[in-house]
Design an enzyme around this catalytic site. Sequence first.
Site, PDB file in Angstrom:
ATOM      1  N   LYS A   2      -2.744  -4.890  -8.276  1.00 52.22           N
ATOM      2  CA  LYS A   2      -3.803  -5.775  -7.763  1.00 52.22           C
ATOM      3  C   LYS A   2      -5.078  -4.964  -7.524  1.00 52.22           C
ATOM      4  O   LYS A   2      -5.057  -3.933  -6.857  1.00 52.22           O
ATOM      5  CB  LYS A   2      -3.357  -6.422  -6.451  1.00 52.22           C
ATOM      6  CG  LYS A   2      -4.393  -7.339  -5.821  1.00 52.22           C
ATOM      7  CD  LYS A   2      -3.843  -7.971  -4.545  1.00 52.22           C
ATOM      8  CE  LYS A   2      -4.843  -8.905  -3.905  1.00 52.22           C
ATOM      9  NZ  LYS A   2      -5.991  -8.185  -3.322  1.00 52.22           N
ATOM     10  N   HIS A  21     -10.993  -7.472  -4.012  1.00 51.14           N
ATOM     11  CA  HIS A  21     -10.582  -7.433  -2.603  1.00 51.14           C
ATOM     12  C   HIS A  21     -11.380  -8.424  -1.760  1.00 51.14           C
ATOM     13  O   HIS A  21     -11.688  -8.180  -0.594  1.00 51.14           O
ATOM     14  CB  HIS A  21     -10.732  -6.012  -2.040  1.00 51.14           C
ATOM     15  CG  HIS A  21      -9.604  -5.593  -1.135  1.00 51.14           C
ATOM     16  ND1 HIS A  21      -8.482  -4.950  -1.591  1.00 51.14           N
ATOM     17  CD2 HIS A  21      -9.428  -5.741   0.194  1.00 51.14           C
ATOM     18  CE1 HIS A  21      -7.667  -4.707  -0.577  1.00 51.14           C
ATOM     19  NE2 HIS A  21      -8.208  -5.194   0.512  1.00 51.14           N
ATOM     20  N   TYR A  69       0.874  -1.167   0.000  1.00 51.75           N
ATOM     21  CA  TYR A  69       0.000   0.000   0.000  1.00 51.75           C
ATOM     22  C   TYR A  69       0.917   1.223   0.000  1.00 51.75           C
ATOM     23  O   TYR A  69       1.761   1.362   0.890  1.00 51.75           O
ATOM     24  CB  TYR A  69      -0.877   0.043   1.251  1.00 51.75           C
ATOM     25  CG  TYR A  69      -1.997  -0.966   1.285  1.00 51.75           C
ATOM     26  CD1 TYR A  69      -3.121  -0.822   0.469  1.00 51.75           C
ATOM     27  CD2 TYR A  69      -1.953  -2.057   2.163  1.00 51.75           C
ATOM     28  CE1 TYR A  69      -4.155  -1.731   0.517  1.00 51.75           C
ATOM     29  CE2 TYR A  69      -2.985  -2.976   2.212  1.00 51.75           C
ATOM     30  CZ  TYR A  69      -4.084  -2.813   1.388  1.00 51.75           C
ATOM     31  OH  TYR A  69      -5.115  -3.720   1.429  1.00 51.75           O
TER      32      TYR A  69
END
Length: 378
Positions: free
Chosen positions: A248, A272, A148
Amino acid sequence: MKRSDRPEAPNALPDGVVSLADHEHRARLVLGDAVWAYVNGGAADEITLRANTQAWQGIELLPRVLRPLAGGHTRVNLLGRELAHPLLVAPMAYQQLAHPHGERATALAAAALGAGLVLSTQASALLEDVARCFLPDAGRGPLWFQLYLQHDRGFTRELVQRAEAAGFEALVLTVDAPVNGVRDRERRADFRLPAGVSAVNLAGLREPGRATPTAGHSAVFDHLMAHAPTWDDIAWLRSITHLPVLLKGVTHPLDARQALTCGAAGLIVSNHGGRTLDTVPATAALLPRVVQAVAGDAPVLVDGGIRRGTDVLKAMALGASAVLVGRPVLHSLANAGAAGVAHVLRLLRDELEIAMALTGCRTLADAPGTLWPNANGS
């Protein structure tokens, strides 16, 4: 958190567990209510969460018979490496919620079974320790670090440098979760991280300062989205690392093409696990459209709802280069530590080989011919 919300440390496979569904049912008895809500919950009404599994189940296989299959195998090529099979462990945070050995146990099991491992930024074990558990196994799959982007670019740079130094072989940038989804089940259970479980690789990261409020005075747009990554950040990330960067959470064909323009080495079709935006289509439905948009210019992986070896075969038939498995790994980790994770990965590979044999599929290059002609991933 109540003591009942923390698992014991089982290391032996429970009797009668012969499928991923068995692992899930057993884990429900092991994990407390709050942890279960965090692990198994989804966003809002959990429509996407349910759809992920149902979509794979709804795709039909058409067997072919009497084909010569001796010497068949499950090997695939991914980013220049030949892998024994197309199974990777998806990035999942705080695995010590399921078992005290957490990500280290998962790494040992994945390496022993030849699976790839994608370690979460929010892992509850140091990335260096996980790498040391995984890398020595000669038969292992790839080791990737899920990232992240943090508001502090200096911190992000140091995190990437740590991953490089530890031996990680690619970065997986999650792009579909700039904010958390509306997780009702998790909030009803009042889930909170217990003492001793934290995102240890983010230790020392300072809270971001608040942006200047706009007329909307929105906590989301004035604060969280002010620090969210954009396409420009892909170029910056690629400039600070020699590792390939995969994205992703790509679900739209136009985003897939733009990702390649920005130099992405691969894409992971993911919603997710149904944990961010509810009513997004199932990944089985999204996958063919992204594969078509990419047109063979980069590998396309997929996660979400994979529960059987037949699901893996269907994903490969729809154009996936490999699949990632998430929640079943946490279920099995809770049930039996590293032995449980190894069991789930072994089950999936065995079931994949059986499905290939029963559909007349000698290698995974033959997978597209296994689908019923009207199969469209929905």
